[in-house]
Design a protein around this motif. Structure first.
Motif, PDB file in Angstrom:
ATOM      1  N   LEU A  44      38.549  50.800  37.768  1.00 43.46           N
ATOM      2  CA  LEU A  44      38.476  49.344  37.797  1.00 43.46           C
ATOM      3  C   LEU A  44      38.139  48.711  36.443  1.00 43.46           C
ATOM      4  O   LEU A  44      38.173  47.501  36.320  1.00 43.46           O
ATOM      5  N   HIS A  45      37.829  49.530  35.460  1.00 45.03           N
ATOM      6  CA  HIS A  45      37.559  49.006  34.119  1.00 45.03           C
ATOM      7  C   HIS A  45      38.769  49.307  33.221  1.00 45.03           C
ATOM      8  O   HIS A  45      39.440  50.313  33.398  1.00 45.03           O
ATOM      9  N   PRO A  46      39.022  48.441  32.267  1.00 45.72           N
ATOM     10  CA  PRO A  46      40.181  48.658  31.391  1.00 45.72           C
ATOM     11  C   PRO A  46      40.021  49.937  30.584  1.00 45.72           C
ATOM     12  O   PRO A  46      38.916  50.317  30.218  1.00 45.72           O
ATOM     13  N   ALA A  47      41.145  50.583  30.346  1.00 51.38           N
ATOM     14  CA  ALA A  47      41.149  51.808  29.525  1.00 51.38           C
ATOM     15  C   ALA A  47      40.945  51.443  28.060  1.00 51.38           C
ATOM     16  O   ALA A  47      41.380  50.389  27.603  1.00 51.38           O
ATOM     17  N   HIS A  48      40.299  52.336  27.352  1.00 53.71           N
ATOM     18  CA  HIS A  48      40.090  52.111  25.913  1.00 53.71           C
ATOM     19  C   HIS A  48      41.027  52.974  25.119  1.00 53.71           C
ATOM     20  O   HIS A  48      41.262  54.073  25.343  1.00 53.71           O
ATOM     21  N   PRO A  86      35.691  43.093  33.744  1.00 54.70           N
ATOM     22  CA  PRO A  86      35.309  42.932  32.347  1.00 54.70           C
ATOM     23  C   PRO A  86      34.360  44.061  31.943  1.00 54.70           C
ATOM     24  O   PRO A  86      33.573  44.555  32.764  1.00 54.70           O
ATOM     25  N   GLU A  87      34.435  44.482  30.709  1.00 54.28           N
ATOM     26  CA  GLU A  87      33.710  45.660  30.247  1.00 54.28           C
ATOM     27  C   GLU A  87      32.206  45.652  30.506  1.00 54.28           C
ATOM     28  O   GLU A  87      31.678  46.664  30.923  1.00 54.28           O
ATOM     29  N   PRO A  88      31.485  44.569  30.306  1.00 54.91           N
ATOM     30  CA  PRO A  88      30.048  44.703  30.552  1.00 54.91           C
ATOM     31  C   PRO A  88      29.674  44.710  32.037  1.00 54.91           C
ATOM     32  O   PRO A  88      28.538  45.022  32.383  1.00 54.91           O
ATOM     33  N   ALA A  89      30.611  44.398  32.907  1.00 55.33           N
ATOM     34  CA  ALA A  89      30.298  44.297  34.343  1.00 55.33           C
ATOM     35  C   ALA A  89      30.034  45.673  34.941  1.00 55.33           C
ATOM     36  O   ALA A  89      30.773  46.620  34.712  1.00 55.33           O
ATOM     37  N   ARG A  90      28.986  45.751  35.742  1.00 58.81           N
ATOM     38  CA  ARG A  90      28.710  46.973  36.497  1.00 58.81           C
ATOM     39  C   ARG A  90      29.494  46.926  37.790  1.00 58.81           C
ATOM     40  O   ARG A  90      29.666  45.860  38.391  1.00 58.81           O
ATOM     41  N   LEU A  91      29.935  48.079  38.223  1.00 56.79           N
ATOM     42  CA  LEU A  91      30.752  48.154  39.433  1.00 56.79           C
ATOM     43  C   LEU A  91      30.073  47.475  40.614  1.00 56.79           C
ATOM     44  O   LEU A  91      30.677  46.655  41.304  1.00 56.79           O
ATOM     45  N   ALA A  92      28.814  47.775  40.846  1.00 57.97           N
ATOM     46  CA  ALA A  92      28.107  47.233  42.011  1.00 57.97           C
ATOM     47  C   ALA A  92      27.889  45.724  41.923  1.00 57.97           C
ATOM     48  O   ALA A  92      27.626  45.078  42.935  1.00 57.97           O
ATOM     49  N   ASP A  93      28.011  45.156  40.724  1.00 52.27           N
ATOM     50  CA  ASP A  93      27.817  43.711  40.547  1.00 52.27           C
ATOM     51  C   ASP A  93      29.110  42.910  40.702  1.00 52.27           C
ATOM     52  O   ASP A  93      29.087  41.680  40.622  1.00 52.27           O
ATOM     53  N   ALA A  94      30.215  43.585  40.932  1.00 52.61           N
ATOM     54  CA  ALA A  94      31.490  42.885  41.096  1.00 52.61           C
ATOM     55  C   ALA A  94      31.408  41.962  42.315  1.00 52.61           C
ATOM     56  O   ALA A  94      30.791  42.306  43.329  1.00 52.61           O
ATOM     57  N   PRO A  95      32.032  40.797  42.217  1.00 53.38           N
ATOM     58  CA  PRO A  95      31.885  39.793  43.271  1.00 53.38           C
ATOM     59  C   PRO A  95      32.591  40.111  44.583  1.00 53.38           C
ATOM     60  O   PRO A  95      32.330  39.466  45.592  1.00 53.38           O
ATOM     61  N   PHE A  96      33.441  41.104  44.612  1.00 56.96           N
ATOM     62  CA  PHE A  96      34.207  41.376  45.828  1.00 56.96           C
ATOM     63  C   PHE A  96      33.487  42.289  46.819  1.00 56.96           C
ATOM     64  O   PHE A  96      33.968  42.495  47.924  1.00 56.96           O
ATOM     65  N   TRP A  97      32.325  42.844  46.456  1.00 54.77           N
ATOM     66  CA  TRP A  97      31.583  43.688  47.390  1.00 54.77           C
ATOM     67  C   TRP A  97      30.721  42.851  48.312  1.00 54.77           C
ATOM     68  O   TRP A  97      30.164  41.843  47.907  1.00 54.77           O
ATOM     69  N   SER A  98      30.549  43.304  49.534  1.00 49.72           N
ATOM     70  CA  SER A  98      29.559  42.700  50.426  1.00 49.72           C
ATOM     71  C   SER A  98      28.183  43.145  49.927  1.00 49.72           C
ATOM     72  O   SER A  98      28.083  44.119  49.170  1.00 49.72           O
ATOM     73  N   PRO A  99      27.123  42.470  50.327  1.00 48.45           N
ATOM     74  CA  PRO A  99      25.787  42.918  49.912  1.00 48.45           C
ATOM     75  C   PRO A  99      25.510  44.380  50.288  1.00 48.45           C
ATOM     76  O   PRO A  99      24.937  45.127  49.491  1.00 48.45           O
ATOM     77  N   ALA A 100      25.933  44.802  51.462  1.00 45.57           N
ATOM     78  CA  ALA A 100      25.703  46.185  51.895  1.00 45.57           C
ATOM     79  C   ALA A 100      26.487  47.178  51.028  1.00 45.57           C
ATOM     80  O   ALA A 100      25.968  48.235  50.653  1.00 45.57           O
TER      81      ALA A 100
END
Length: 79
Positions: free
Chosen positions: A75-79, A35-49
């Motif tokens: 990973l973000h939708p194109a505009h 989703p557009e406001p989501a930051r890459l590092a905050d995506a739920p599929f990453w491990s904490p590291a």
């Protein structure tokens, strides 16, 4: 001044993920679009590291920042 050029394959290997072109394409297809406001590092599929690595590299504009930006765009939708 030392310059580094990192590739998407290098980034995926650094993150401990399969890093062949097909693996990267599958990862982007599976996990995108974010989703557009989501930051890459905050995506739920990453491990904490992994999330910490992504955050820190962008924060200090490290050598990895450019390729992380490319992954973020993929990973973000194109505009």
């Amino acid at each position: 001044m030392e310059t580094h050029s990192h590739s998407m394959r290098n980034l995926f290997a650094q993150l401990g993920l399969p890093s062949e072109d097909a693996d990267i394409a599958r990862f982007i297809e599976t996990h995108g679009p974010l989703p557009e406001p989501a930051r890459l590092a905050d995506a739920p599929f990453w491990s904490p590291a992994q999330a910490t690595f992504l955050r820190e590299e962008i924060l200090v504009d490290a050598a990895w920042a450019e390729v992380i930006d490319h992954l973020n765009a993929a990973l973000h939708p194109a505009h």
